[in-house]
Scaffold this active site. Structure first.
Site, PDB file in Angstrom:
ATOM      1  N   GLY A  71       0.817  -1.210   0.000  1.00 34.82           N
ATOM      2  CA  GLY A  71       0.000   0.000   0.000  1.00 34.82           C
ATOM      3  C   GLY A  71       0.850   1.259   0.000  1.00 34.82           C
ATOM      4  O   GLY A  71       0.518   2.252  -0.652  1.00 34.82           O
ATOM      5  N   THR A  72       1.941   1.239   0.736  1.00 31.79           N
ATOM      6  CA  THR A  72       2.793   2.435   0.824  1.00 31.79           C
ATOM      7  C   THR A  72       3.330   2.819  -0.550  1.00 31.79           C
ATOM      8  O   THR A  72       3.267   3.987  -0.953  1.00 31.79           O
ATOM      9  CB  THR A  72       3.961   2.172   1.804  1.00 31.79           C
ATOM     10  OG1 THR A  72       3.405   1.881   3.087  1.00 31.79           O
ATOM     11  CG2 THR A  72       4.883   3.365   1.906  1.00 31.79           C
ATOM     12  N   ASN A 143      -7.847   3.817   8.753  1.00 31.85           N
ATOM     13  CA  ASN A 143      -7.190   2.694   9.415  1.00 31.85           C
ATOM     14  C   ASN A 143      -7.287   2.740  10.933  1.00 31.85           C
ATOM     15  O   ASN A 143      -7.104   1.730  11.588  1.00 31.85           O
ATOM     16  CB  ASN A 143      -5.715   2.609   8.996  1.00 31.85           C
ATOM     17  CG  ASN A 143      -5.031   3.949   8.957  1.00 31.85           C
ATOM     18  OD1 ASN A 143      -5.456   4.849   8.233  1.00 31.85           O
ATOM     19  ND2 ASN A 143      -3.997   4.107   9.732  1.00 31.85           N
ATOM     20  N   GLN A 173      -7.755  -0.143   3.661  1.00 35.28           N
ATOM     21  CA  GLN A 173      -8.617  -0.611   4.752  1.00 35.28           C
ATOM     22  C   GLN A 173     -10.058  -0.807   4.296  1.00 35.28           C
ATOM     23  O   GLN A 173     -10.887  -1.316   5.056  1.00 35.28           O
ATOM     24  CB  GLN A 173      -8.594   0.381   5.921  1.00 35.28           C
ATOM     25  CG  GLN A 173      -7.233   0.552   6.567  1.00 35.28           C
ATOM     26  CD  GLN A 173      -6.813  -0.640   7.408  1.00 35.28           C
ATOM     27  OE1 GLN A 173      -7.627  -1.487   7.777  1.00 35.28           O
ATOM     28  NE2 GLN A 173      -5.526  -0.729   7.708  1.00 35.28           N
ATOM     29  N   SER A 191      -3.549  -3.201  -0.456  1.00 40.23           N
ATOM     30  CA  SER A 191      -2.432  -3.920   0.148  1.00 40.23           C
ATOM     31  C   SER A 191      -2.909  -5.320   0.501  1.00 40.23           C
ATOM     32  O   SER A 191      -3.923  -5.483   1.187  1.00 40.23           O
ATOM     33  CB  SER A 191      -1.973  -3.183   1.405  1.00 40.23           C
ATOM     34  OG  SER A 191      -1.011  -3.963   2.078  1.00 40.23           O
ATOM     35  N   HIS A 193      -1.800  -7.664   2.534  1.00 40.99           N
ATOM     36  CA  HIS A 193      -1.764  -8.229   3.895  1.00 40.99           C
ATOM     37  C   HIS A 193      -2.890  -7.722   4.786  1.00 40.99           C
ATOM     38  O   HIS A 193      -3.055  -8.199   5.905  1.00 40.99           O
ATOM     39  CB  HIS A 193      -0.388  -8.015   4.539  1.00 40.99           C
ATOM     40  CG  HIS A 193      -0.081  -6.635   5.015  1.00 40.99           C
ATOM     41  ND1 HIS A 193      -0.119  -6.292   6.340  1.00 40.99           N
ATOM     42  CD2 HIS A 193       0.283  -5.513   4.352  1.00 40.99           C
ATOM     43  CE1 HIS A 193       0.226  -5.015   6.478  1.00 40.99           C
ATOM     44  NE2 HIS A 193       0.470  -4.518   5.276  1.00 40.99           N
ATOM     45  N   THR A 229      11.577  -7.143 -10.881  1.00 39.63           N
ATOM     46  CA  THR A 229      11.047  -8.491 -11.110  1.00 39.63           C
ATOM     47  C   THR A 229       9.823  -8.725 -10.230  1.00 39.63           C
ATOM     48  O   THR A 229       9.830  -8.390  -9.048  1.00 39.63           O
ATOM     49  CB  THR A 229      12.136  -9.534 -10.782  1.00 39.63           C
ATOM     50  OG1 THR A 229      13.241  -9.283 -11.660  1.00 39.63           O
ATOM     51  CG2 THR A 229      11.633 -10.952 -10.988  1.00 39.63           C
ATOM     52  N   CYS A 316       2.958   1.493  13.948  1.00 39.20           N
ATOM     53  CA  CYS A 316       3.988   2.097  13.110  1.00 39.20           C
ATOM     54  C   CYS A 316       5.266   1.318  13.315  1.00 39.20           C
ATOM     55  O   CYS A 316       5.361   0.476  14.192  1.00 39.20           O
ATOM     56  CB  CYS A 316       4.171   3.565  13.441  1.00 39.20           C
ATOM     57  SG  CYS A 316       4.743   3.824  15.107  1.00 39.20           S
TER      58      CYS A 316
HETATM   59  N1  PLP Z   1      -2.865   2.907   3.739  1.00 44.86           N
HETATM   60  C1  PLP Z   1      -3.570   2.533   4.802  1.00 44.86           C
HETATM   61  C2  PLP Z   1      -4.936   3.115   5.008  1.00 44.86           C
HETATM   62  C3  PLP Z   1      -3.059   1.602   5.695  1.00 44.86           C
HETATM   63  O1  PLP Z   1      -3.761   1.239   6.762  1.00 44.86           O
HETATM   64  C4  PLP Z   1      -1.759   1.077   5.468  1.00 44.86           C
HETATM   65  C5  PLP Z   1      -1.143   0.146   6.432  1.00 44.86           C
HETATM   66  O2  PLP Z   1      -1.401   0.216   7.616  1.00 44.86           O
HETATM   67  C6  PLP Z   1      -1.068   1.486   4.329  1.00 44.86           C
HETATM   68  C7  PLP Z   1      -1.645   2.405   3.490  1.00 44.86           C
HETATM   69  C8  PLP Z   1       0.292   0.947   4.005  1.00 44.86           C
HETATM   70  O3  PLP Z   1       0.185  -0.342   3.444  1.00 44.86           O
HETATM   71  P1  PLP Z   1       1.431  -1.346   3.461  1.00 44.86           P
HETATM   72  O4  PLP Z   1       1.536  -1.864   4.855  1.00 44.86           O
HETATM   73  O5  PLP Z   1       1.063  -2.405   2.481  1.00 44.86           O
HETATM   74  O6  PLP Z   1       2.627  -0.582   3.013  1.00 44.86           O
END
Ligand code: PLP
Length: 370
Positions: A71-72, A143, A173, A191, A193, A229, A316
């Protein structure tokens, strides 16, 4: 599964469907999908199958799906990629995850406020938009507090006030709980996970016509949008987890919503416990309360000792509990937010998890107040 795990918003256990989908790519289907021979093509087929699964669930086309490391990266690619390629500015909301907020702030963009339950202030959003706005990012579900934004209303404001801008939603989320098909958005982040898939893989979906500067350069994978990759096993797991999540979404919302309601109702029976966001405005898996007369850190310590895994602010990297920027933006009084408790349920949550929490939390609160 471990009883007492109530931190699905931090991460979820792997769904069995994901594990089964990943296994061949950790074994005999080990090829590099960018290659030209049969072994490579076999791995590529795994990536393309997952791409179709993701496209189907999101209501995008397969070629509009870009696999990322999570997600990041997806959020950074959306914000930085749009502004670096086309200029202009980015606008977002004070309660967003830092994966959106920090890139927007890095670009000198605008951050708009929310109401008392965490929904974007649409008037403030309208005022922040102008002809220079290139990207607007508003999350599907928060989140920490679990608040759901009305993305149709957000899209209407963006289309009217800044028709040249693209609308991105961080649905990291939201994807477990909300049907994202048919949304009037240009980019979506996911994301794996957070929805029963493996860690380290995610998606940025972008409509045809949305062009971004890549975050880095290399082999030109993902149609030049994301070099590197492919993480084939993880991508296969993501596709399977998302497909299973979508197939069961209605039933999960109902089942987990009932568990969450029982949990929150039980907590509200304790004096001085406040529900942060009304349940009608949040995702089914989210329980967030503020408990007067305790501090989150001490409470989490007692809960952990009694077998309940929970969280206060979003987890975090450091594990340190800093004041929550989400609760501050919602103007939750400090005396309440110091006792914030986030309990988040997911696909495998059970009555036993709720029973344990309702056994342990009232006793821990009483102990801390003594
Ligand atoms: N965006 C939201 C709303 C999230 O809750 C999170 C993770 O907590 C992320 C982005 C980041 O995702 P990732 O852990 O896959 O980098």
């Amino acid at each position: 599964m471990i009883t007492g795990y109530l931190d699905h918003a931090a991460t979820t256990p792997l769904r069995p469907e994901a594990l089964v989908a990943m296994q061949p790519f950790l074994g005999e289907r080990f090829g590099n999908p960018s290659g030209a021979h049969a072994v490579a093509r076999d791995a590529r087929a795994g990536v393309e199958d997952a791409r179709e699964q993701v496209a189907e669930v999101l209501g995008f086309r397969p070629q509009e799906i870009v696999f990322t490391s999570g997600g990041t990266e997806a959020d950074n690619l959306a914000v930085l990629g749009a502004v670096r390629r086309h200029g202009g500015t980015a606008v977002t909301v004070a309660t967003e995850h830092h994966a959106v907020l920090h890139p927007v702030e890095h670009l000198g963009g605008r951050v708009v406020g929310v109401d008392g339950i965490g929904r974007v202030d649409l008037e403030e959003l309208a005022d922040a938009l102008d002809e220079r706005t290139r990207l607007v990012s508003v999350m599907a579900a928060n989140n920490e507090a679990g608040t759901v934004n009305d993305l149709a209303a957000v899209a209407a404001v963006v289309r009217e006030r800044a028709p040249q801008a693209w609308l991105h939603t961080d649905a990291v989320q939201g994807a477990c709980w909300l049907d994202l098909r048919g949304l009037d958005v240009d980019l979506v982040s996911l994301s794996a996970h957070k929805l029963g898939g493996p860690k380290g893989v995610g998606v940025l979906a972008l409509r045809e016509g949305v062009t971004l500067e890549p975050l880095w350069y290399g082999g030109g994978q993902e149609r030049e949008r994301r070099s590197g990759t492919h993480a084939v096993p993880a991508i296969a797991g993501l596709g399977a987890a998302l497909a299973a999540t979508a197939a069961e979404r209605a039933a999960t919302n109902e089942r987990v919503g009932r568990l969450r309601d029982r949990l929150v109702d039980g907590l509200l029976a304790i004096d001085g416990v406040h529900e942060t966001v009304p349940r009608s405005h949040k995702v089914a898996g989210s329980a967030h309360v503020c408990i007067e007369g305790v501090d989150s850190e001490s409470l989490l310590f007692l809960l952990e000792r009694a077998g309940v895994s929970a969280s206060a602010a979003s987890s975090c990297a450091s594990g340190a509990l800093e004041p929550s920027h989400v609760l501050s933006a919602m103007a939750v009084p400090k005396e309440w937010s110091v006792g914030a408790l986030r309990l988040s349920l997911g696909w495998c949550s059970t009555d036993a998890d709720v029973d344990l929490a309702l056994d342990v939390i009232p006793a821990a609160v009483a102990q801390l107040r003594r």
